[in-house]
Design an enzyme around this catalytic site. Structure first.
Site, PDB file in Angstrom:
ATOM      1  CG  ASP A  38      -2.068   0.977   1.089  1.00  0.00           C
ATOM      2  OD1 ASP A  38      -3.220   0.528   0.979  1.00  0.00           O
ATOM      3  OD2 ASP A  38      -1.805   2.201   1.082  1.00  0.00           O
ATOM      4  CB  ILE A  39       0.824   4.223  -2.196  1.00  0.00           C
ATOM      5  CG1 ILE A  39       1.895   5.132  -2.753  1.00  0.00           C
ATOM      6  CG2 ILE A  39      -0.457   5.003  -1.917  1.00  0.00           C
ATOM      7  CD1 ILE A  39       1.583   5.706  -4.120  1.00  0.00           C
ATOM      8  CG  ASN A  96     -12.327  -0.612   3.797  1.00  0.00           C
ATOM      9  OD1 ASN A  96     -12.720  -0.884   4.930  1.00  0.00           O
ATOM     10  ND2 ASN A  96     -11.122  -0.112   3.567  1.00  0.00           N
ATOM     11  CD  GLU A 104      -8.834   6.145   0.002  1.00  0.00           C
ATOM     12  OE1 GLU A 104      -7.883   5.964  -0.797  1.00  0.00           O
ATOM     13  OE2 GLU A 104      -8.690   6.490   1.176  1.00  0.00           O
ATOM     14  CG  HIS A 109      -8.654  -3.330  -2.408  1.00  0.00           C
ATOM     15  ND1 HIS A 109      -9.605  -2.630  -3.138  1.00  0.00           N
ATOM     16  CD2 HIS A 109      -8.424  -2.600  -1.294  1.00  0.00           C
ATOM     17  CE1 HIS A 109      -9.913  -1.520  -2.488  1.00  0.00           C
ATOM     18  NE2 HIS A 109      -9.219  -1.484  -1.352  1.00  0.00           N
ATOM     19  CG  HIS A 111      -6.853  -2.856   3.148  1.00  0.00           C
ATOM     20  ND1 HIS A 111      -6.126  -1.705   2.944  1.00  0.00           N
ATOM     21  CD2 HIS A 111      -8.064  -2.650   2.559  1.00  0.00           C
ATOM     22  CE1 HIS A 111      -6.867  -0.829   2.265  1.00  0.00           C
ATOM     23  NE2 HIS A 111      -8.042  -1.381   2.017  1.00  0.00           N
TER      24      HIS A 111
HETATM   25  P1  AMP Z   1      -9.830   1.239   0.149  1.00  0.00           P
HETATM   26  O1  AMP Z   1     -10.088   2.464   0.975  1.00  0.00           O
HETATM   27  O2  AMP Z   1     -10.219  -0.029   0.867  1.00  0.00           O
HETATM   28  O3  AMP Z   1     -10.450   1.347  -1.227  1.00  0.00           O
HETATM   29  O4  AMP Z   1      -8.254   1.144  -0.011  1.00  0.00           O
HETATM   30  C1  AMP Z   1      -7.560   1.720  -1.063  1.00  0.00           C
HETATM   31  C2  AMP Z   1      -6.096   1.656  -0.686  1.00  0.00           C
HETATM   32  O5  AMP Z   1      -5.349   1.819  -1.866  1.00  0.00           O
HETATM   33  C3  AMP Z   1      -5.654   2.748   0.292  1.00  0.00           C
HETATM   34  O6  AMP Z   1      -5.105   2.138   1.474  1.00  0.00           O
HETATM   35  C4  AMP Z   1      -4.583   3.519  -0.497  1.00  0.00           C
HETATM   36  O7  AMP Z   1      -3.503   3.938   0.305  1.00  0.00           O
HETATM   37  C5  AMP Z   1      -4.152   2.488  -1.529  1.00  0.00           C
HETATM   38  N1  AMP Z   1      -3.603   3.033  -2.763  1.00  0.00           N
HETATM   39  C6  AMP Z   1      -4.103   4.030  -3.535  1.00  0.00           C
HETATM   40  N2  AMP Z   1      -3.326   4.233  -4.611  1.00  0.00           N
HETATM   41  C7  AMP Z   1      -2.302   3.344  -4.533  1.00  0.00           C
HETATM   42  C8  AMP Z   1      -1.165   3.054  -5.332  1.00  0.00           C
HETATM   43  N3  AMP Z   1      -0.905   3.720  -6.465  1.00  0.00           N
HETATM   44  N4  AMP Z   1      -0.314   2.066  -4.931  1.00  0.00           N
HETATM   45  C9  AMP Z   1      -0.550   1.400  -3.808  1.00  0.00           C
HETATM   46  N5  AMP Z   1      -1.617   1.610  -2.994  1.00  0.00           N
HETATM   47  C10 AMP Z   1      -2.486   2.573  -3.351  1.00  0.00           C
END
Ligand code: AMP
Length: 123
Positions: A38-39, A96, A104, A109, A111
């Protein structure tokens, strides 16, 4: 581009990562899932296990093939937890779904979080 309820499903960032169109830290990939760091990590270990197939939310899992995909995602999450040596100390898997859960990215996915004591989310 496929647009459903104002969400751009075909253009999401995870598709680009899966297809190596943008840089990411991929730890594992096969023909069903892609896992990368995760970024914006919320724990020392924070890995995302993403379905290669574009499934927007867990609500859209529907058939035997999808059952195989989500099962495979969990098995890979556990394998990665073991590889990170956090299977004994413990870890958390989170999916989520939609707005109230703070989703988001509309691309299924899991986590994988660990490497520290995680706060309780359900008391
Ligand atoms: P969610 O809120 O469950 O949709 O999680 C989305 C996750 O994607 C968040 O924890 C972000 O930090 C992660 N994320 C967004 N863009 C990237 C990226 N380019 N590379 C890795 N993780 C990302």
């Amino acid at each position: 581009m496929l647009k459903i309820k104002n969400r751009n499903y075909m253009n999401n960032i995870f598709n680009k990562i899966i297809n190596h169109k943008i840089k990411s830290n991929i730890l594992y990939q096969d023909n069903i899932v892609t896992a990368f760091k995760d970024i914006n990590p919320k724990a020392p270990i924070h890995i995302l296990i993403v379905s290669n197939k574009l499934i927007p939310t867990i609500n859209e899992l529907k058939n035997e093939k999808d059952k195989m995909i989500i099962g495979h995602m969990i098995i890979i999450a556990v394998k990665l937890a073991k590889k990170q040596k956090i299977e004994k100390s413990g870890y958390r898997l989170i999916i989520n779904c939609n707005k109230n859960a703070g989703q988001e990215i509309y691309h299924l996915h899991i986590h994988l979080l660990g490497g520290k004591k995680l706060g309780k989310i359900i008391n």
